[in-house]
Design a protein around this motif. Structure first.
Motif, short mmCIF file in Angstrom:
data_model
loop_
_atom_site.label_atom_id
_atom_site.label_comp_id
_atom_site.label_asym_id
_atom_site.label_seq_id
_atom_site.Cartn_x
_atom_site.Cartn_y
_atom_site.Cartn_z
N ASN A 144 30.39 -50.35 -21.88
CA ASN A 144 29.93 -49.01 -22.16
C ASN A 144 28.62 -48.68 -22.20
N THR A 145 27.86 -47.82 -21.06
CA THR A 145 26.51 -47.99 -20.97
C THR A 145 26.11 -47.29 -21.99
N GLY A 146 26.60 -46.30 -22.41
CA GLY A 146 25.70 -45.55 -23.66
C GLY A 146 25.42 -46.49 -25.09
N VAL A 149 22.22 -48.65 -24.21
CA VAL A 149 21.18 -47.71 -24.50
C VAL A 149 20.65 -47.77 -26.08
N VAL A 150 22.02 -47.44 -26.61
CA VAL A 150 21.72 -47.71 -28.24
C VAL A 150 21.10 -48.89 -28.75
#
Length: 496
Positions: A144-146, A149-150
């Motif tokens: 999960n790329t999101g 980033v988080v």
């Protein structure tokens, strides 16, 4: 100089003097606020007289819900009530523990301010790192790329806070001084908690009445609900435009009243802390002078008398912004299939959010100045902003550090109370644990809010102290006064 916050003559920042007796300011906004409250009362009375929540559902839908849903809801409510009754001893003890923890929190921040602040900062950084590591690990596992980033953003935030501790240790020391003074002021103003109870009671009562009246208003006979048994759905009622417009008025009234009660809380705390600060004598000696009475209760009373218009003005600005945000949410929901419209609305929401944050920040200091001097809202905002603008970096850093410390503290101590409750009764139900967590968080949030407003008030008092006592004969406590002498010398080297 005489004490700030009572009826004495107080020097203002622009060289003028406040009147010896406070007068009503911003009367137009006081009248508008009272008219709005009266209008809400009239609408509520009409709603209670003509509305009937039973009409929201047709007879068929009522039978359907009674047949399939009543037993289900009733059984779950009965189970929850039975669980809470069985855990009453743990709930009572946990509530007492939350209050004691709040009192100890204030005492610890007064006695061991620097140690407590640094430990809270370090603990908060560790929490952020742990959250970042968890997000990153889940993101790698689920590709999960999101979440990647988080996780990296949380690591960046932790690094920023670490650099803050390393390079801004003098500002942290200043924040510690403000928090030490605030805790002293809170402990010397026990009536503050009475004003908190009064404000909270007003807010809860208003929310209860407003919610009930809104339901009755929504249920005024019109086009009744249509029920389709085969589809198994209940269609919402459709009302005419007049009813909808009145509902918008009720929503705006709710936002304005809630913002006003929040302003009342800030005004009461600021009035009590500022009166305590300037009533001790120079170098922070002595206690609150005779003749002042209870500054907290007096400031609370002024919120509904002389300062009513000023607080109504400031809360009106917040209400207008929040009402436009509410309309944008409705518009976004109605046009969710139009990506371009959603994008434009998101941009407006972002802009409105920034404006709202700025207005709340300015209002916070304006309310403090209103509580201290009794001037109008615009005059208070201008004078206080002039004062803060000359110390903008200190103001931002103190806000950032104190806010972070208080937020981490209330989360940490809420967890402590929950763990105590589980330790008392290992078989405690999830419902009771949730209730304990929410209640404890509310109690600690109120205490942290008192301290947060108090820190801002002490800082404004300190800045006025420096402005008006340029010879260094400050009202600050002796131990804090000694630590701040370098700042006094830097500002007035020829007079120190």
């Amino acid at each position: 100089m005489k004490p700030v916050g009572d009826s004495s003559t107080v020097p203002l920042l622009n060289g003028q003097r406040a009147p010896s007796k406070r007068g009503c300011n911003d009367i137009l906004f006081a009248i508008l606020f009272l008219l709005m409250v009266a209008g809400m009362a009239v609408v509520a009375s009409v709603a209670f007289a003509k509305g009937d929540p039973k009409l929201l559902l047709s007879s068929q839908s009522q039978e359907y819900i009674q047949k399939y849903g009543e037993n289900f809801v009733q059984s779950h409510i009965q189970d929850a009530v039975a669980q809470v009754k069985a855990d009453i001893p743990a709930l009572t003890i946990s509530l007492a523990v939350a209050v004691v923890v709040g009192i100890l929190w204030i005492q610890m921040m007064r006695t061991f301010t620097k140690l407590f602040v640094y430990l809270t900062l370090i603990f908060g950084i560790l929490m952020i790192i742990a959250a970042g590591a968890y997000s990153l690990s889940i993101g790698i596992k689920d590709t999960n790329t999101g979440l990647h980033v988080v996780g990296y953003c949380l690591f960046g935030l932790a690094a920023f806070l670490l650099l803050l501790i390393v390079f801004l240790y003098k500002k942290i020391a200043l924040t510690c001084a403000m928090m030490t003074e605030t805790c002293k002021g809170v402990q010397n103003s026990p009536a503050l908690f009475i004003t908190v109870i009064l404000t909270l009671g007003l807010l809860l009562g208003f929310v209860a009445v407003w919610t009930t009246s809104f339901v009755y208003l929504y249920s005024i006979p019109g086009d009744n609900v249509t029920f389709n048994p085969s589809a198994g759905s209940i269609q919402p009622p459709q009302f005419n435009e007049k009813i909808r417009n009145v509902m918008y008025f009720m929503v705006f009234g709710f936002l304005w009243t809630a913002a006003f009660l929040s302003a009342t809380f800030q005004h009461s705390v600021a009035g009590a802390i500022s009166s305590w600060y300037f009533s001790r004598g120079t170098a922070g000696m002595g206690k609150i002078g005779s003749g002042i009475g209870s500054p907290a209760l007096a400031s609370f009373a002024r919120s509904f008398t002389t300062s009513l218009g000023s607080l109504a003005f400031g809360s009106l600005l917040i209400a207008i912004i929040e009402f436009f945000a509410f309309l944008l949410r409705l518009t976004k929901k109605a046009n969710y299939t139009n990506r371009f419209a959603v994008f434009i609305i998101n941009c407006f929401q972002c802009l409105l959010g920034c404006i709202g944050a700025l207005v709340k920040w300015v209002n916070k200091f304006a309310y403090i100045h209103v509580a201290m001097h009794g001037t109008s809202f615009c005059t208070s905002a201008r004078n206080c902003f002039d004062l803060v603008s000359r110390n903008m970096f200190d103001t931002v850093i103190i806000d950032l550090i104190s806010g972070f410390v208080l937020n981490v503290g209330k989360i940490l101590f809420t967890a402590v109370v929950v763990m105590v409750a589980i330790g008392i009764n290992h078989a405690i139900s999830p419902v009771s644990v949730s209730l304990i967590a929410v209640t404890s968080f509310v109690i600690l949030h109120i205490i942290s809010h008192i301290i947060g407003v108090g820190v801002d008030t002490v800082f404004i008092c300190y800045l006025e102290d420096l402005e008006m006592n340029k010879d260094g004969n400050l009202y600050m406590s002796p131990e804090v006064h000694a630590m701040l002498q370098e700042r006094v010398k830097a500002r007035n080297p020829e007079k120190v």
